[in-house]
Design a protein around this motif. Structure first.
Motif, short mmCIF file in Angstrom:
data_model
loop_
_atom_site.label_atom_id
_atom_site.label_comp_id
_atom_site.label_asym_id
_atom_site.label_seq_id
_atom_site.Cartn_x
_atom_site.Cartn_y
_atom_site.Cartn_z
N LYS A 1 21.42 84.82 65.14
CA LYS A 1 21.75 85.08 64.31
C LYS A 1 22.24 83.30 64.05
O LYS A 1 21.78 82.42 64.46
N LEU A 2 21.53 82.99 62.10
CA LEU A 2 21.58 82.26 61.53
C LEU A 2 23.42 81.73 60.60
O LEU A 2 23.89 83.29 60.54
N SER A 3 23.91 80.85 60.38
CA SER A 3 24.93 80.69 59.49
C SER A 3 24.11 81.23 58.40
O SER A 3 23.45 80.91 56.98
N HIS A 4 25.50 81.17 57.94
CA HIS A 4 26.23 81.11 55.98
C HIS A 4 25.75 79.93 54.84
O HIS A 4 26.22 79.20 55.95
N GLU A 5 25.04 80.12 54.21
CA GLU A 5 25.19 78.55 53.92
C GLU A 5 23.53 77.85 54.27
O GLU A 5 23.76 78.03 55.73
N ARG B 1 21.26 85.31 53.46
CA ARG B 1 22.84 84.79 53.82
C ARG B 1 23.49 83.47 53.08
O ARG B 1 24.23 82.94 53.48
N GLY B 2 22.18 83.43 52.29
CA GLY B 2 21.77 82.36 50.94
C GLY B 2 21.64 80.63 51.07
O GLY B 2 21.75 79.57 50.45
N MET B 3 20.72 80.42 52.40
CA MET B 3 20.41 79.48 53.06
C MET B 3 18.77 78.75 52.68
O MET B 3 18.38 80.46 51.75
#
Length: 137
Positions: free
Chosen positions: A5-9, A39-41
């Protein structure tokens, strides 16, 4: 295979191995980058990472295509000085750590949260501390 899992932005930083895996179409690395973008990263690399990752057998067309979709962060005088200070503060030195230090310094300046794909998780954790989530590839 379980997905990480990666964080949003925020920002996804690729070090040499992260870029190399992407160029070689490594499925887990491609999936992580795709998820980060979803996710927008923003996906970024250091300009020095290009030098470190390229070799005689590199698929130059694929590398060029990958580079067209990432932000390449250039390293100038101030960034080099900051990377040098980072090495000194962590007790590391020498050419073995020079590019790692520039990548770490660049990662520390990116929009948070920052995730880094690296094969050198021990050194990157020393250099970045808890400010960057280090993911081993």
């Amino acid at each position: 295979m379980a997905r990480r899992k990666l964080s949003h932005e925020g920002t996804l930083v690729l070090d040499c191995e992260g870029l190399s895996k992407l160029v070689s179409d490594d499925e887990p690395a491609v999936a992580l980058v795709s998820e980060a973008r979803r996710r927008g990263m923003e996906v970024v690399i250091s300009a020095l990472t290009i030098i470190e990752a390229a070799h005689r057998r590199t698929d130059k067309a694929r590398l060029a295509w990958i580079l067209s979709g990432v932000r390449i962060v250039h390293i100038g005088d101030e960034e080099a000085k900051a990377a040098s200070e980072l090495l000194i503060s962590t007790g590391l030195h020498g050419h073995k750590y020079a590019i790692d230090a520039t990548v770490a310094e660049m990662a520390l300046r990116q929009q948070r949260p920052v995730v880094m794909l690296t094969s050198d998780s021990d050194d990157m954790t020393k250099l970045c501390g808890n400010q960057v989530r280090v993911v081993a590839v």
